[in-house]
Design an enzyme around this catalytic site. Structure first.
Site, PDB file in Angstrom:
ATOM      1  N   CYS A 131      75.281 109.113  21.170  1.00 53.80           N
ATOM      2  CA  CYS A 131      74.998 107.665  20.923  1.00 53.80           C
ATOM      3  C   CYS A 131      73.405 107.219  21.097  1.00 53.80           C
ATOM      4  O   CYS A 131      72.888 106.539  20.360  1.00 53.80           O
ATOM      5  CB  CYS A 131      75.796 106.663  21.847  1.00 53.80           C
ATOM      6  SG  CYS A 131      76.229 107.235  23.393  1.00 53.80           S
ATOM      7  N   ARG A 161      78.672 119.616  27.761  1.00 57.43           N
ATOM      8  CA  ARG A 161      78.903 118.816  29.115  1.00 57.43           C
ATOM      9  C   ARG A 161      79.164 119.866  29.896  1.00 57.43           C
ATOM     10  O   ARG A 161      79.999 120.817  29.590  1.00 57.43           O
ATOM     11  CB  ARG A 161      80.258 117.814  28.775  1.00 57.43           C
ATOM     12  CG  ARG A 161      79.769 116.736  27.808  1.00 57.43           C
ATOM     13  CD  ARG A 161      80.572 115.774  27.540  1.00 57.43           C
ATOM     14  NE  ARG A 161      80.381 114.806  26.595  1.00 57.43           N
ATOM     15  CZ  ARG A 161      81.311 113.771  26.129  1.00 57.43           C
ATOM     16  NH1 ARG A 161      82.424 113.569  26.798  1.00 57.43           N
ATOM     17  NH2 ARG A 161      80.803 113.104  25.387  1.00 57.43           N
ATOM     18  N   GLN A 219      82.240 115.969  17.891  1.00 56.04           N
ATOM     19  CA  GLN A 219      82.766 114.682  17.879  1.00 56.04           C
ATOM     20  C   GLN A 219      82.586 114.375  16.374  1.00 56.04           C
ATOM     21  O   GLN A 219      81.514 114.234  15.935  1.00 56.04           O
ATOM     22  CB  GLN A 219      82.415 113.850  18.920  1.00 56.04           C
ATOM     23  CG  GLN A 219      82.645 114.190  20.256  1.00 56.04           C
ATOM     24  CD  GLN A 219      82.094 113.326  21.310  1.00 56.04           C
ATOM     25  OE1 GLN A 219      80.952 112.930  21.299  1.00 56.04           O
ATOM     26  NE2 GLN A 219      83.050 112.926  22.307  1.00 56.04           N
ATOM     27  N   ASP A 247      81.756 111.324  15.398  1.00 53.48           N
ATOM     28  CA  ASP A 247      81.165 110.208  16.354  1.00 53.48           C
ATOM     29  C   ASP A 247      80.656 109.183  15.289  1.00 53.48           C
ATOM     30  O   ASP A 247      79.997 109.426  14.264  1.00 53.48           O
ATOM     31  CB  ASP A 247      80.123 110.768  17.256  1.00 53.48           C
ATOM     32  CG  ASP A 247      80.333 110.298  18.605  1.00 53.48           C
ATOM     33  OD1 ASP A 247      80.878 109.007  18.747  1.00 53.48           O
ATOM     34  OD2 ASP A 247      79.376 110.721  19.448  1.00 53.48           O
ATOM     35  N   HIS A 254      78.803 105.072  15.585  1.00 51.00           N
ATOM     36  CA  HIS A 254      78.576 103.854  16.153  1.00 51.00           C
ATOM     37  C   HIS A 254      78.046 102.834  15.302  1.00 51.00           C
ATOM     38  O   HIS A 254      77.389 102.846  14.123  1.00 51.00           O
ATOM     39  CB  HIS A 254      77.303 104.214  16.954  1.00 51.00           C
ATOM     40  CG  HIS A 254      77.545 104.895  18.169  1.00 51.00           C
ATOM     41  ND1 HIS A 254      77.303 106.465  17.895  1.00 51.00           N
ATOM     42  CD2 HIS A 254      77.941 105.095  19.438  1.00 51.00           C
ATOM     43  CE1 HIS A 254      77.784 107.217  18.972  1.00 51.00           C
ATOM     44  NE2 HIS A 254      78.044 106.277  19.975  1.00 51.00           N
ATOM     45  N   LYS A 309      87.324  98.633  26.371  1.00 49.93           N
ATOM     46  CA  LYS A 309      87.869  99.695  25.268  1.00 49.93           C
ATOM     47  C   LYS A 309      89.210  99.782  24.959  1.00 49.93           C
ATOM     48  O   LYS A 309      90.076  99.312  25.864  1.00 49.93           O
ATOM     49  CB  LYS A 309      87.269 100.793  25.668  1.00 49.93           C
ATOM     50  CG  LYS A 309      88.028 101.426  26.772  1.00 49.93           C
ATOM     51  CD  LYS A 309      87.399 102.989  27.168  1.00 49.93           C
ATOM     52  CE  LYS A 309      88.226 103.601  28.402  1.00 49.93           C
ATOM     53  NZ  LYS A 309      87.926 105.010  28.708  1.00 49.93           N
ATOM     54  N   HIS A 322      81.155 101.794  20.141  1.00 53.26           N
ATOM     55  CA  HIS A 322      81.204 103.550  19.932  1.00 53.26           C
ATOM     56  C   HIS A 322      82.643 103.648  19.680  1.00 53.26           C
ATOM     57  O   HIS A 322      83.746 103.047  20.150  1.00 53.26           O
ATOM     58  CB  HIS A 322      80.868 103.944  21.468  1.00 53.26           C
ATOM     59  CG  HIS A 322      79.913 103.532  22.163  1.00 53.26           C
ATOM     60  ND1 HIS A 322      78.868 104.543  22.492  1.00 53.26           N
ATOM     61  CD2 HIS A 322      79.665 102.459  22.966  1.00 53.26           C
ATOM     62  CE1 HIS A 322      77.942 103.892  23.165  1.00 53.26           C
ATOM     63  NE2 HIS A 322      78.218 102.717  23.417  1.00 53.26           N
TER      64      HIS A 322
END
Length: 643
Positions: free
Chosen positions: A341, A370, A388, A390, A392, A472, A518
């Site tokens: 992000c 991670r 991911q 991913d 945004h 969320k 997100h």
């Protein structure tokens, strides 16, 4: 005093003094009172003994409610700890939460126990269950709690820890007792131990206290708990089935991925078949996004410390990040990215934005890293490096509702394409510590809730479980054997636009702040692949199979096979022309879960025929080859994506 209690059907009951959830249930009916597990008061869940002292909207939760299973399992963890202390006095006990399909509790025994000891502990739990011991909540000061748990060092540490969340709120501590057993806990719990009848201790594991490898290693006892024997037995049968579907075992058998000591834990090497499979998944996702208003971006794998300081990751997430990389630039620190992000934010910020550009949807298959504790790693399902899908979305506040609806429909369609049709959701709402205006939270939460209702998705509300920066939705799918997997996440963020001072030029030619959403729909590609492997037990649909067709030859038919292959459009083919028995070739193809096998012999060369074996239909023998080619081409097409 007049207390009005509004029930879900709109009925209003009036009371002149504080009333408990159990008393309200009794007023409605004896069966409801008997089955009442807890009470939801203004969307917050309490024990049935909780006294309601002001007018409220309530709902009595019974064994049929999804939320009730979590409460049963947490109560089962307390029962487990009570049984352990009865049988092993002097044991130190840590924490015991509910988890997916069960619960666990961590212990430091004076003498290490073995799997054989679980039967005795389980027997003691059944004995305590039959005593119908009530779970009683009370409050005390930290000082009194420390004195109460003076012989339990882990409990004392939790009482003093600001982040323990184990019933510690400021200077007050909440505890639950049943008979002589007492534990730190926020609750709620089932009314008494008699509710805990259908359970099984499943295995013994290990865990470091509070997940820190420098702390003592404890023994973790896992269990499962249900409201009926039927549900318990079905779950135990699913566990046996799950062992057969384990993606780590199938990944090795199907030559999809491997690992090595030199890599370190939580990282994987993708073999050709596995790389092909994940490429199919990624390309399908890319195509869906490209055709639905997303713009592709690509970002680095490392960033300067100032980036992670601005985003808040170094303050709130440093333990989950890899240590800083060495740098020769004035001791400037660089970190491997745990999230994509902040980079997408920098792309947004790189230009002056107008309301005409919003919503701006930035998408990336971005790899993140991670530093997960070794004890929680679990094959592809929990890794240290993963990619991911991913995205945004930067939008105006007025666009939130439309974007969330669009996102939810997009998520459901994408999951359906991969064969997941049973979908549920968790809606996580504003926590006690949050940023942003209350009215903004209400609008954002309503947008999420309305979207779930419009799409007919069953959901539970996790009150106060949202992040400090926004509410969320988490979507969960059920696989072929009924297991529930969390996949898609849709998260509204009020914080990062403020942290990074994001702006856009409004219709009034003023500078306004965008809202950030997100979202990751498949989540981690590695984890999603692992789930797919287990869902299909390696028997992928034709369009997903790394090898869609294997051609087995008998005799000298090379030119004929090449002619056939040229007519198979975009089909992933392997040809087995080894000089071995046909039965061995068929065995090898079945072992590798090849969904379609075309057998070509010298007789077929003369007759322009072939024989086709498919996993989901009857064999077709000695049929016209053009007809078989048409069947193969049609059945191997990927599903069209639309929503």
């Amino acid at each position: 005093m007049s207390i009005e209690i509004k029930l879900p059907d709109g009925t209003v009951k009036k009371y002149t003094e504080p009333v408990s959830g159990y008393e309200i249930a009794s007023d409605i009916g004896s069966n409801l009172a008997r089955d009442a597990v807890c009470v939801e008061v203004n969307k917050e869940i309490f024990d049935t003994s909780y006294l309601i002292s002001q007018s409220s909207d309530i709902r009595i939760l019974t064994k049929k409610d999804i939320s009730s299973l979590k409460i049963l399992r947490h109560s089962s963890a307390h029962l487990l700890a009570q049984a352990v202390l009865n049988l092993h006095p002097g044991t130190m006990y840590g924490v015991g939460p509910d988890i997916e399909d069960g619960f666990y509790y961590d212990f430091l025994f004076e003498k290490t126990i073995s799997e054989d000891d679980l039967k005795e502990i389980e027997k003691e739990m059944h004995k305590l269950s039959k005593e119908n011991q009530p779970f009683v909540k009370s409050y005390m000061s930290k000082k009194d709690a420390s004195k109460l748990f003076q012989d339990q060092k882990f409990k004392k540490e939790l009482i003093e820890a600001a982040d323990s969340n184990e019933g510690v709120q400021g200077e007050n501590v909440s505890v639950y007792s049943n008979n002589s057993f007492i534990d730190l806990c926020r609750g709620p719990h089932v009314p008494h131990t008699g509710f805990i009848k259908y359970f099984k201790l499943t295995r013994l594991g290990g865990a470091y206290w509070r997940g820190d490898e420098s702390n003592p290693q404890l023994q973790r006892i896992y269990g499962t708990s249900w409201y009926s024997d039927k549900d318990l037995q079905q779950y135990l049968e699913r566990r046996i089935e799950a062992e057969k579907r384990d993606h780590r075992k199938l990944g090795k058998e199907l030559e999809l991925f491997t690992t090595a000591d030199e890599l370190g834990p939580g990282q994987f090497l993708w073999k050709p078949n596995g790389a092909l499979l994940r490429n199919i998944i990624e390309n399908y996702s890319k195509s869906a996004h490209l055709n639905n208003g997303y713009k592709f971006v690509n970002t680095p794998h490392i960033g300067r410390s100032v980036l992670w300081e601005t985003s808040g990751h170094l303050e709130h997430y440093e333990e989950g990040m890899y240590p800083p990389l060495n740098s020769k630039d004035n001791d400037d620190k660089y970190y491997l990215k745990p999230m994509n992000c902040p980079f997408h934010i920098l792309i947004y910020k790189s230009d002056l934005r107008s309301y005409r550009e919003l919503p701006l949807r930035l998408f990336e298959l971005g790899s993140v890293y991670r530093f997960e504790k070794s004890g929680v790693l679990h094959g592809l399902l929990r890794a240290r490096g993963f990619t991911q899908d991913d995205a945004h979305i930067f939008c105006t506040f007025d666009q939130i509702n439309k974007e969330v609806n669009n996102l939810l429909r997009f998520s459901i369609a994408l999951l359906n394409s991969f064969g997941f049709t049973q979908i549920e959701a968790d809606l996580s709402t504003k926590p006690s510590k949050a940023i942003g205006e209350s009215k903004d939270w209400e609008i954002a939460t309503s947008s999420l809730e309305n979207a779930l209702e419009e799409q007919g998705i069953d959901f539970i509300t996790a009150e106060g479980e949202g992040a400090f920066y926004g509410p969320k939705i988490d979507l969960h799918v059920k696989d072929a054997i009924g297991r529930r997997w969390q996949l898609s996440t849709i998260q509204i963020d009020f914080a990062q636009p403020t942290n990074f001072d994001l702006e856009y030029v409004s219709t009034e030619n003023t500078k306004d702040k965008p809202v950030m959403i997100h979202r990751a729909l498949l989540g981690s590609i590695e984890r999603f692949t692992g789930i797919l492997i287990e869902h299909y037990e390696g028997n992928f649909p034709y369009w997903l199979a790394p090898i869609q067709l294997k051609i087995l030859t008998i005799g000298s038919v090379d030119e004929y096979v090449q002619k056939i292959a040229s007519k198979l459009t975009n089909i992933r083919i392997e040809i087995d022309d080894r000089n071995i028995r046909l039965g061995e070739k068929i065995h090898d193809a079945n072992k590798m879960r090849i969904p379609q096998v075309l057998i070509i012999g010298e007789k077929d060369l003369a007759n322009n025929t072939g024989s086709l074996n498919r996993v989901d239909s009857d064999d077709i023998n000695d049929d016209d080859i053009d007809s078989l080619i048409s069947i193969i081409n049609e059945s191997s097409k990927e599903p069209k994506f639309s929503f």
